[in-house]
Design a protein around this motif. Structure first.
Motif, mmCIF file in Angstrom:
data_model
loop_
_atom_site.group_PDB
_atom_site.id
_atom_site.type_symbol
_atom_site.label_atom_id
_atom_site.label_comp_id
_atom_site.label_asym_id
_atom_site.label_seq_id
_atom_site.Cartn_x
_atom_site.Cartn_y
_atom_site.Cartn_z
ATOM 1 N N HIS A 194 39.568 16.873 35.821
ATOM 2 C CA HIS A 194 39.266 15.510 35.378
ATOM 3 C C HIS A 194 39.352 14.491 36.493
ATOM 4 C CE1 HIS A 194 38.494 16.191 31.198
ATOM 5 N NE2 HIS A 194 39.535 17.015 31.141
ATOM 6 N N LEU A 195 40.350 14.637 37.333
ATOM 7 C CA LEU A 195 40.500 13.657 38.408
ATOM 8 C C LEU A 195 39.411 13.806 39.452
ATOM 9 C CD1 LEU A 195 44.372 13.683 38.778
ATOM 10 C CD2 LEU A 195 42.976 11.739 38.105
ATOM 11 N N SER A 196 39.011 15.071 39.720
ATOM 12 C CA SER A 196 38.015 15.263 40.781
ATOM 13 C C SER A 196 36.600 14.928 40.303
ATOM 14 C CB SER A 196 38.078 16.700 41.289
ATOM 15 O OG SER A 196 37.658 17.593 40.276
ATOM 16 N N GLY B 227 36.192 13.305 48.952
ATOM 17 C CA GLY B 227 37.623 13.303 49.306
ATOM 18 C C GLY B 227 38.355 14.434 48.594
ATOM 19 N N VAL B 228 39.672 14.299 48.588
ATOM 20 C CA VAL B 228 40.526 15.349 48.013
ATOM 21 C C VAL B 228 41.495 14.717 47.018
ATOM 22 C CG1 VAL B 228 42.239 17.142 48.519
ATOM 23 C CG2 VAL B 228 40.452 16.633 50.184
ATOM 24 N N VAL B 229 41.645 15.359 45.873
ATOM 25 C CA VAL B 229 42.721 14.951 44.982
ATOM 26 C C VAL B 229 43.710 16.117 44.897
ATOM 27 C CG1 VAL B 229 41.498 15.691 42.882
ATOM 28 C CG2 VAL B 229 43.329 14.028 42.735
ATOM 29 N N PHE C 35 41.985 19.667 44.981
ATOM 30 C CA PHE C 35 40.619 19.801 44.464
ATOM 31 C C PHE C 35 39.696 18.894 45.272
ATOM 32 C CE2 PHE C 35 41.483 22.225 40.665
ATOM 33 C CZ PHE C 35 42.827 22.009 40.461
ATOM 34 N N ALA C 36 38.505 19.383 45.515
ATOM 35 C CA ALA C 36 37.531 18.569 46.258
ATOM 36 C C ALA C 36 36.879 17.591 45.306
ATOM 37 C CB ALA C 36 36.481 19.477 46.867
ATOM 38 N N SER D 176 42.645 3.708 39.670
ATOM 39 C CA SER D 176 41.644 4.540 38.995
ATOM 40 C C SER D 176 42.277 5.829 38.498
ATOM 41 C CB SER D 176 40.499 4.871 39.963
ATOM 42 O OG SER D 176 39.927 3.684 40.472
ATOM 43 N N ALA D 177 43.169 6.405 39.332
ATOM 44 C CA ALA D 177 43.838 7.642 38.928
ATOM 45 C C ALA D 177 44.676 7.413 37.687
ATOM 46 C CB ALA D 177 44.700 8.160 40.070
ATOM 47 N N LEU D 178 45.419 6.319 37.656
ATOM 48 C CA LEU D 178 46.257 6.000 36.494
ATOM 49 C C LEU D 178 45.401 5.830 35.252
ATOM 50 C CD1 LEU D 178 48.894 3.608 38.061
ATOM 51 C CD2 LEU D 178 49.350 5.761 36.903
#
Lengths: 589, 210
Positions: free
Chosen positions: A69-71, A186-188, A176-177, A92-94
């Motif tokens: 979901h985040l990526s 980017g990377v999460v 995750f890419a 945005s992540a929150l």
């Protein structure tokens, strides 16, 4: 060597055998239990390893959801549009965390060259239920994460997972890419914390007294151990950190078997999982088992002792009876019998013993009978098988003694009385002959014939005969006193002794024989006897010569005897020292 | 030849050409994430436009950027500065159109089928459209100073007609075409100078893979 009774030996051997068996059984039991315990410990260790792997799998699954979901978040994509938007990544992540109920404990976002632009960490003691989640808190972005670099630089798309230490807390992370269409933005990095609750969960899958823990360096960062045992545990484990190790230690009095396994990770600080297998229960059981066994063993030993005693008595009683029996047999009590009823070798032995005793008894009876019939020495020689029919010429002293006025005396006596009187007389006189080691040749009515020197000579035969005669005279005086006390008339006896050559041996037939002497010397002695008056002892010159000194004598007139050419000089014995024969005989031995 | 004659008859000039490699536009540097597969996604057309044509110009259209079948349609919409765009939701489900581009940051919020929202774009620049709900939905609105713009057809051909004569710069833009320099204006990466005559056709081709 100290004497240990037969019964004691049996008892001892039975007890020792039982004790040895019990000891061996306990030993075997404990070894088996210990082996089983080892197996159990191995099993629990494997369980601990498996729990950890399972926990990791759980986390990987959870992180896959978070990472996906985040990526793929458009909000996060948009942060990479322009430089000024990068700092909105955390927000945005929150937002996505809220929107998708993401339960990650750690979120970091990096640019496509590894620069961190957001870092979010959950407050310590995070809760992971669907209904309740502890909030993620924005942190300073910090330094680049190696896991990000790894993801960016890897040549093919592999899962990129790592254990991360952040602020003294341990996280399991996956990178995750962030791909917007094919463009790598980017990377999460998402992570779950390995905290006390994780350890507690892992431990639940194991033994209820076991524990789990995680170490960063030599510090325990998370564990299911109670607080008071943590520092102890860390101290106990720290010298053993390195490769996978197993150690035994005690925490607050509870013994544990601990396995410390390094977690492979790139980076500086070493990480370890620790599985604490509780041994207290196992040890307790072992003690209980040992106690019970020893109790049972003691009871068994007691029973064994009782049983052994019974058995041993069953064996030793007969043995002792047999031993006592032999002692009594040795003492001459041939009538003694041993009573052993058991149907075994001891019973057989007793039976043989009794038969042997019976034989001895019979033998003794025979001997007794024989001795009554013949002189003991003759009996001895007969028993030894030396005597057959035949005689030999020996030098001997012959003693003839008979009663004066016998006929007149017994005329009016009843036959039983006569026999009784004669028996009494014979017994007394014979005793004196035997006392001087002479034999009684025969009894003829009221006459006794004694022989000194055959079949065996004890030396000083002539003197012995003289002493015997003297003793007989004195003995008769005593007997007469007794008789007068009974109101019976006195007896009168005359004795004649001659020392000469006789032919002595068993005469008669093979089936019925008697040991006797024949020859002229016998006649002479008989003649001397018949010439003796009441109370008189007459001896021939030959006798006197043989006897030598020691007897007080008085010469009498010579007599003529048939069979002898010349007249025989006769002496009367006045006095002889009693016991002199024995003295002479022992003097020369 | 014939085109030239025709153009000569007409009073205006035009710029025509072909944009190639629309399906494989160049990505930034050599860093493409290996084996990335984000699923089938649509690639939009390229937007071709002229910079420098003097105005002023007034917006005359009211274009619609539809959300249908979980896609934006069209995928690329060039508009004149000041244009108001409608965003009708013709899908069964909710969409949430937003953008964080400097040219226009907006968030239409979630709205259902049948509804429509509008937004006026009065700053020139690139507006990347996103749908919060659907991670693969994408579109761009290119806000331009002059109306001399067009989008390529499905063959990659374009034509900008009735262009006044002059020296201008011609750009081709595609949302997935990336410059080496991040800080560069993404709209004006691929461009060339053109001189438009009084009449006639000027040809300019672009290759997005380069």
């Amino acid at each position: 060597m100290t004497r240990i009774s037969f019964g004691a030996k049996i008892l001892l051997s039975l007890i020792l055998t039982t004790a040895a068996l019990l000891g061996a059984a306990l030993f075997a039991l404990e070894r088996t239990y210990d082996a089983k315990v080892e197996e159990l410990i191995r099993g629990r260790i494997r369980q601990g390893d498996s729990n950890f792997r399972q926990e990791q799998r759980r986390m990987i699954e959870a992180l896959a959801y978070d990472g996906m979901h985040l990526s793929k978040s458009q909000r996060i994509f948009s942060c990479f549009e322009e430089e000024r938007l990068l700092s909105d990544a955390a927000k945005s992540a929150l937002y996505e965390v809220e929107f998708h109920a993401i339960a990650a404990d750690f979120i970091a976002i990096l640019t496509d060259d590894g620069r961190p632009i957001a870092r979010l960490i959950v407050r310590p003691g995070a809760v992971h239920t669907p209904m309740e989640r502890s909030p993620l808190e924005e942190q300073p972005v910090g330094s680049p994460l190696p896991i990000g670099k790894r993801l960016i630089e890897q040549a093919s798309p592999e899962p990129c997972r790592e254990f991360l230490v952040d602020g003294g807390r341990l996280f399991f992370c996956e990178a995750f890419a962030i791909l917007e269409r094919e463009a790598f933005r980017g990377v999460v990095v998402v992570g779950r914390e390995l905290d006390d609750r994780t350890a507690a969960q892992m431990r639940e899958l194991q033994g209820e007294h076991d524990h789990a823990g995680f170490l960063v360096g030599d510090r325990i960062v998370a564990s299911s151990l109670p607080a008071d045992q943590r520092l102890l545990a860390a101290a106990a484990l720290s010298p053993h950190l390195g490769s996978r190790r197993e150690i035994r230690t005690e925490l607050s009095g509870r013994p544990y078997h601990v396995v410390v396994t390094p977690i492979h990770r790139p980076g500086t600080q070493p990480l370890y999982t620790a599985t604490f297998v509780s041994l207290a229960e196992l040890y307790e059981f072992r003690s209980t088992m040992r106690r019970r066994f020893l109790l049972l063993g003691a009871a068994g030993l007691a029973i064994s002792i009782l049983l052994s005693s019974a058995i041993s008595r069953g064996v030793t009683a007969p043995v002792r009876a047999l031993v006592a029996g032999t002692v009594r047999i040795a003492r001459g009590e041939y009538g003694h019998r041993v009573h052993v009823r058991s149907r075994d070798e001891l019973g057989d032995l007793a039976m043989s013993f009794n038969r042997m005793a019976h034989d001895l008894e019979t033998q003794e009876k025979v001997r007794g009978v024989l001795n009554k019939v013949v002189a003991p020495e003759v009996a001895e020689e007969l028993l030894q098988g030396d005597l057959g029919l035949g005689g030999r010429l020996v030098k001997a002293a012959l003693l003839f003694a008979d009663l004066r006025g016998f006929t007149a005396l017994t005329q009016n006596m009843r036959p039983e009385a006569v026999v009784a009187m004669l028996n009494e007389f014979m017994t007394a006189m014979s005793a004196e002959i035997f006392a001087c080691k002479g034999i009684v040749d025969k009894y003829v009515g009221d006459e006794i014939i004694g022989v000194f020197g055959a079949p065996k000579s004890y030396g000083h035969d002539a003197f012995a005969a003289i002493e015997a005669a003297h003793r007989m005279r004195r003995r008769l005086e005593e007997l007469n006193e007794t008789r007068s006390g009974r109101g019976e008339p006195a007896l009168a006896m005359g004795i004649g002794i001659h020392a000469g050559e006789v032919t002595a041996g068993c005469m008669g037939s093979e089936k019925l024989m008697s040991y006797t002497c024949i020859g002229p010397a016998m006649n002479l002695a008989a003649r001397l006897c018949s010439g003796a008056k009441a109370g008189q002892i007459l001896i021939s010159e030959a006798t006197l010569r043989e006897a030598g000194e020691g007897a007080e004598v008085r010469p009498l007139d010579p007599i003529r005897v048939k069979g002898f050419d010349h007249p025989i000089a006769v002496y009367e014995v006045i006095e002889v020292a009693v016991g002199e024969t024995m003295r002479r005989r022992t003097r020369y031995t | 030849m014939l085109e030239l004659l025709l153009a000569a008859c007409l009073q205006d000039a035009e710029v025509v050409g072909t944009v190639t490699s629309l399906d494989k536009p160049r990505s930034r540097g050599t860093r493409r994430y290996p084996g990335s597969k984000t699923g089938e996604h649509l690639r939009g057309p390229a937007v071709v436009f002229l910079d420098g044509v003097p105005g002023p110009f007034q917006p005359s259209e009211r274009p619609r950027l539809v959300q249908k079948q979980r896609q934006f349609s069209p995928l690329a919409l060039p508009v004149l500065k000041g244009t108001t765009v409608e965003f009708p939701n013709e899908d069964e489900e909710y969409h949430n159109v937003f953008s964080r581009s400097s040219a226009k940051e907006f968030d239409l919020g979630r709205y259902a089928k049948g509804s429509s929202k509008t937004e006026t774009f009065d700053k020139p620049g690139l507006v990347r459209l996103r749908c919060e709900v659907h991670s693969h939905m994408h579109a761009v609105i290119v806000v331009l100073e002059n109306p001399y713009f067009t989008v390529t057809d499905d063959k990659g051909n374009y034509a900008i007609r009735k262009v006044p004569p002059g020296k201008y710069r011609l750009y081709a833009f595609h949302e997935d075409y990336e410059a080496e320099d991040r800080k560069a204006d993404p709209l004006r990466v691929l461009g060339r100078d053109v001189e438009i005559p009084k009449t006639g056709s000027v040809r300019a081709d672009f290759d997005l893979s380069k």
